[in-house]
Design a protein around this motif. Structure first.
Motif, PDB file in Angstrom:
ATOM      1  N   MET A 139       0.826  -1.206   0.000  1.00  0.00           N
ATOM      2  CA  MET A 139       0.000   0.000   0.000  1.00  0.00           C
ATOM      3  C   MET A 139       0.863   1.259   0.000  1.00  0.00           C
ATOM      4  O   MET A 139       0.632   2.195  -0.777  1.00  0.00           O
ATOM      5  CB  MET A 139      -0.937  -0.002   1.210  1.00  0.00           C
ATOM      6  CG  MET A 139      -2.036  -1.031   1.159  1.00  0.00           C
ATOM      7  SD  MET A 139      -3.115  -0.956   2.613  1.00  0.00           S
ATOM      8  CE  MET A 139      -4.195  -2.366   2.307  1.00  0.00           C
ATOM      9  N   GLN A 140       1.873   1.264   0.870  1.00  0.00           N
ATOM     10  CA  GLN A 140       2.754   2.426   0.927  1.00  0.00           C
ATOM     11  C   GLN A 140       3.521   2.588  -0.388  1.00  0.00           C
ATOM     12  O   GLN A 140       3.698   3.710  -0.875  1.00  0.00           O
ATOM     13  CB  GLN A 140       3.734   2.295   2.087  1.00  0.00           C
ATOM     14  CG  GLN A 140       4.616   3.516   2.304  1.00  0.00           C
ATOM     15  CD  GLN A 140       3.812   4.749   2.677  1.00  0.00           C
ATOM     16  OE1 GLN A 140       3.353   4.889   3.798  1.00  0.00           O
ATOM     17  NE2 GLN A 140       3.632   5.653   1.726  1.00  0.00           N
ATOM     18  N   SER A 141       3.943   1.506  -0.977  1.00  0.00           N
ATOM     19  CA  SER A 141       4.680   1.565  -2.245  1.00  0.00           C
ATOM     20  C   SER A 141       3.803   2.095  -3.373  1.00  0.00           C
ATOM     21  O   SER A 141       4.251   2.898  -4.208  1.00  0.00           O
ATOM     22  CB  SER A 141       5.222   0.179  -2.601  1.00  0.00           C
ATOM     23  OG  SER A 141       6.128  -0.280  -1.620  1.00  0.00           O
ATOM     24  N   ILE A 142       2.547   1.652  -3.412  1.00  0.00           N
ATOM     25  CA  ILE A 142       1.624   2.125  -4.446  1.00  0.00           C
ATOM     26  C   ILE A 142       1.340   3.621  -4.260  1.00  0.00           C
ATOM     27  O   ILE A 142       1.329   4.394  -5.227  1.00  0.00           O
ATOM     28  CB  ILE A 142       0.324   1.307  -4.413  1.00  0.00           C
ATOM     29  CG1 ILE A 142       0.594  -0.108  -4.922  1.00  0.00           C
ATOM     30  CG2 ILE A 142      -0.774   1.974  -5.246  1.00  0.00           C
ATOM     31  CD1 ILE A 142      -0.561  -1.063  -4.722  1.00  0.00           C
ATOM     32  N   ALA A 143       1.129   4.034  -3.016  1.00  0.00           N
ATOM     33  CA  ALA A 143       0.881   5.458  -2.747  1.00  0.00           C
ATOM     34  C   ALA A 143       2.079   6.304  -3.153  1.00  0.00           C
ATOM     35  O   ALA A 143       1.927   7.404  -3.712  1.00  0.00           O
ATOM     36  CB  ALA A 143       0.555   5.666  -1.271  1.00  0.00           C
ATOM     37  N   LYS A 144       3.261   5.803  -2.900  1.00  0.00           N
ATOM     38  CA  LYS A 144       4.477   6.531  -3.291  1.00  0.00           C
ATOM     39  C   LYS A 144       4.597   6.605  -4.805  1.00  0.00           C
ATOM     40  O   LYS A 144       4.975   7.632  -5.368  1.00  0.00           O
ATOM     41  CB  LYS A 144       5.705   5.855  -2.689  1.00  0.00           C
ATOM     42  CG  LYS A 144       7.010   6.587  -2.972  1.00  0.00           C
ATOM     43  CD  LYS A 144       8.183   5.892  -2.299  1.00  0.00           C
ATOM     44  CE  LYS A 144       9.492   6.638  -2.574  1.00  0.00           C
ATOM     45  NZ  LYS A 144      10.645   5.957  -1.922  1.00  0.00           N
TER      46      LYS A 144
END
Length: 302
Positions: A36-41
């Motif tokens: 999730m954090q990677s996609i948001a980034k």
């Protein structure tokens, strides 16, 4: 490789490329926090919302919000974007008149408002508003946000406001001063981190926008966002502040609009509804949205 469906949705606007863009991942049940954090980034939008079907009978989806740098407890415009996407692309507005999200701050119900068989607006009920004082020198605070001390409107108090996140609410004399503000991002970031402040929200009654009572700008360096174009949570906190501080009469209902995003070329409009229930102010925030991109992330996995 596995494919993850993702949408780019402009919230608080009825025009593409206006308002505040949010990422929405409608089927996030197979995604872990790191992904999730990677996609948001990768999306690099102010917030991306991840929806997980709820196992509770009281809610429809669990929703998590990530900025490019961190998870946050609540995001207004990503909630509006998610509800609009579900109501239109996924036909939820044809099946129900309301959808309820489970967030880190509690349940957030969102109404579907339809006209002539089509979705017209989504209206979210925010959690109970709070305000508290902050001990910061006005001249110092003005410097952090790129104003002079005389730009701060001393007819109204500087406060921290809350409807899910703490926002620093700064009244300003004119829209011109707000538009010309150039914040000292690093100093503002350090200040906000030290006070657990999510965003700094400048507001003025000198709106100059048709049918809009207030004009605002929002800076959020503490959560990795220099400027948020149109901010649902901060404007909800501002609405709570207005009644809790007695600026608006708490004995009567209020319906008005707030303008934001013009300073960054993404004009948006936020619908605000305030009423009292069981001696407590109820804050509702809503508007329209426009999906502009649909795609698939390809990530490692089964």
């Amino acid at each position: 490789m596995k494919g993850i469906k993702v949408y780019h949705v402009d919230a608080f606007t009825d025009q593409p490329f206006g308002g505040n863009p949010a990422g929405v991942v409608p089927n996030a049940e197979s995604i872990d926090s790191f992904e999730m954090q990677s996609i948001a980034k990768e999306l690099n939008l102010s917030e991306t919302a991840f929806l997980i079907p709820s196992e509770s009978t009281n809610t429809d989806f669990c929703i998590r919000y990530f900025t490019p740098s961190s998870e946050i407890d609540f995001c207004g415009h990503a909630t509006v974007a998610s509800a609009w996407l579900l109501g239109t692309v996924y036909d939820w507005a044809e099946k129900k008149n309301m959808i309820t999200f489970e967030t880190n701050i509690g349940h957030v119900p969102v109404e579907f408002v339809t006209k002539q068989g089509a979705l017209h607006a989504v209206i979210m009920k925010q959690v109970e508003p709070k305000v508290k004082k902050i001990e910061t020198d006005l001249a110092e605070l003005a410097t952090y946000v790129g104003l002079t001390k005389d730009d701060i409107d001393t007819n109204y108090p500087v406060r921290l406001g809350y409807t899910g996140n703490w926002h620093l609410l700064i009244p300003v004399t004119t829209r011109k001063a707000i538009d010309q503000a150039i914040p000292q991002i690093l100093k503002l970031k350090k200040h906000n981190e030290s006070h657990n402040i999510c965003t700094t929200h400048l507001f003025t009654f000198d709106s100059q926008e048709e049918n809009c009572l207030i004009y605002t700008r929002d800076f959020a360096p503490a959560v990795g966002i220099h400027e948020d174009p149109v901010t649902g949570s901060a404007n909800g906190a501002l609405a709570g502040y207005l009644v809790l501080e007695g600026i608006l009469n708490s004995k009567v209902d209020h319906v008005f609009c707030i303008a934001q995003g013009h300073a960054v070329g993404r004009p948006g409009k936020i619908d605000i509804i305030i009423y009292v229930e069981d001696n407590k102010p109820i804050i509702k925030v809503g508007g329209r949205a426009v999906p502009t991109i649909a795609g698939t992330f390809l990530v490692e996995g089964e």
